[in-house]
Design a protein around this motif. Structure first.
Motif, PDB file in Angstrom:
ATOM      1  N   ASN A   1     -68.081 -27.192   5.650  1.00  0.00           N
ATOM      2  CA  ASN A   1     -68.138 -25.957   4.869  1.00  0.00           C
ATOM      3  C   ASN A   1     -69.564 -25.402   4.958  1.00  0.00           C
TER       4      ASN A   1
ATOM      5  N   LEU B   1     -67.109 -23.510  -4.203  1.00  0.00           N
ATOM      6  CA  LEU B   1     -66.587 -24.878  -4.151  1.00  0.00           C
ATOM      7  C   LEU B   1     -65.328 -25.007  -4.999  1.00  0.00           C
ATOM      8  N   ASP B   2     -65.377 -24.387  -6.173  1.00  0.00           N
ATOM      9  CA  ASP B   2     -64.230 -24.461  -7.083  1.00  0.00           C
ATOM     10  C   ASP B   2     -63.063 -23.616  -6.582  1.00  0.00           C
TER      11      ASP B   2
ATOM     12  N   LEU C   1     -63.545 -27.099  -2.252  1.00  0.00           N
ATOM     13  CA  LEU C   1     -64.379 -27.657  -1.193  1.00  0.00           C
ATOM     14  C   LEU C   1     -65.102 -28.903  -1.684  1.00  0.00           C
TER      15      LEU C   1
ATOM     16  N   ALA D   1     -68.204 -31.137  -2.054  1.00  0.00           N
ATOM     17  CA  ALA D   1     -69.646 -30.889  -2.020  1.00  0.00           C
ATOM     18  C   ALA D   1     -70.329 -31.674  -0.913  1.00  0.00           C
TER      19      ALA D   1
ATOM     20  N   SER E   1     -70.370 -29.903   2.426  1.00  0.00           N
ATOM     21  CA  SER E   1     -70.826 -28.515   2.351  1.00  0.00           C
ATOM     22  C   SER E   1     -72.337 -28.436   2.518  1.00  0.00           C
TER      23      SER E   1
ATOM     24  N   VAL F   1     -75.197 -29.869  -2.893  1.00  0.00           N
ATOM     25  CA  VAL F   1     -74.737 -29.835  -1.505  1.00  0.00           C
ATOM     26  C   VAL F   1     -75.936 -30.055  -0.586  1.00  0.00           C
TER      27      VAL F   1
END
Length: 212
Positions: free
Chosen positions: A3, A151-152, A156, A158, A161, A179
């Motif tokens: 990510n 992320l929420d 995703l 962390a 990412s 992250v």
């Protein structure tokens, strides 16, 4: 990493001259002392709602600041026509990341309307799954709001990412969000301050993103 969260100004695109011109013109139109190029560049990565009052030598009311923001956005809309360009290697790197199935986002201090307009202008309008601008968060960089909301929203992980940016504020935001961080040294105006934040990755070219 799977990510990839990119800053926009001086990370994806070279917008420094446009930002300086638009800022100085806005202050001039409002009869204010123009900030120096160095001052404008030093605040790139910080929302204008934070930086403009700090760059002003005069004390401005909330109304005067709001008018200055409006003038800046008008000036930026004109100045951006003079040329916003992608850094060498960005387009190919984004294509390669997408082809291997990675997820791409933009987290910027720029308002989301001009941000999307600039992405469209550069042919990247459909490249990113979502963007986060200054108008979509309650707290600006280096607060982690922009990252945490993505992320929420997209569920995703962390630890998969990474926040990619050219300024210390991007590194601080990434750290605050938990992250990884990648310093885009190809666009850094103050390399020492970026390195001082101890980014997870120190990158000299966009292509190096394919190796992290």
């Amino acid at each position: 990493m799977h990510n990839f969260l990119f800053d926009f100004d001086s990370t994806l695109a070279d917008t420094r001259d446009v930002a300086v011109l638009a800022t100085q013109q806005a202050y001039a139109v409002k009869g204010l002392t123009q900030p120096s190029r160095e001052a404008v560049v030093s605040y790139m990565g910080v929302p204008i709602e934070v930086s403009f009052a700090k760059m002003a030598t005069e004390t401005l009311s909330d109304t005067e600041l709001a008018e200055l923001y409006t003038e800046f956005r008008a000036q930026y809309h004109e100045a951006e026509k003079l040329g916003i360009t992608l850094f060498d290697g960005i387009a190919d790197t984004l294509t390669a990341l997408k082809q291997r199935g990675d997820h791409l986002y933009v987290v910027s201090s720029k308002h989301s309307v001009p941000l999307q307009r600039n992405l469209d202008q550069l042919g990247l309008g459909q490249t990113f799954e979502a963007i986060s601008g200054s108008d979509t968060v309650s707290h600006y960089k280096p607060a982690p709001d922009g990252i945490l909301s993505l992320l929420d929203r997209f569920d995703l992980a962390a630890d998969e990412s990474v926040m990619i940016g050219d300024a210390k504020y991007d590194m601080q935001m990434g750290h605050n969000a938990g992250v990884a961080t990648a310093a885009a040294m190809w666009g850094a105006a103050d390399p020492a301050s970026v390195k001082a934040e101890k980014p997870t990755y120190l990158l000299s070219t966009p292509a190096e993103l394919l190796t992290i």
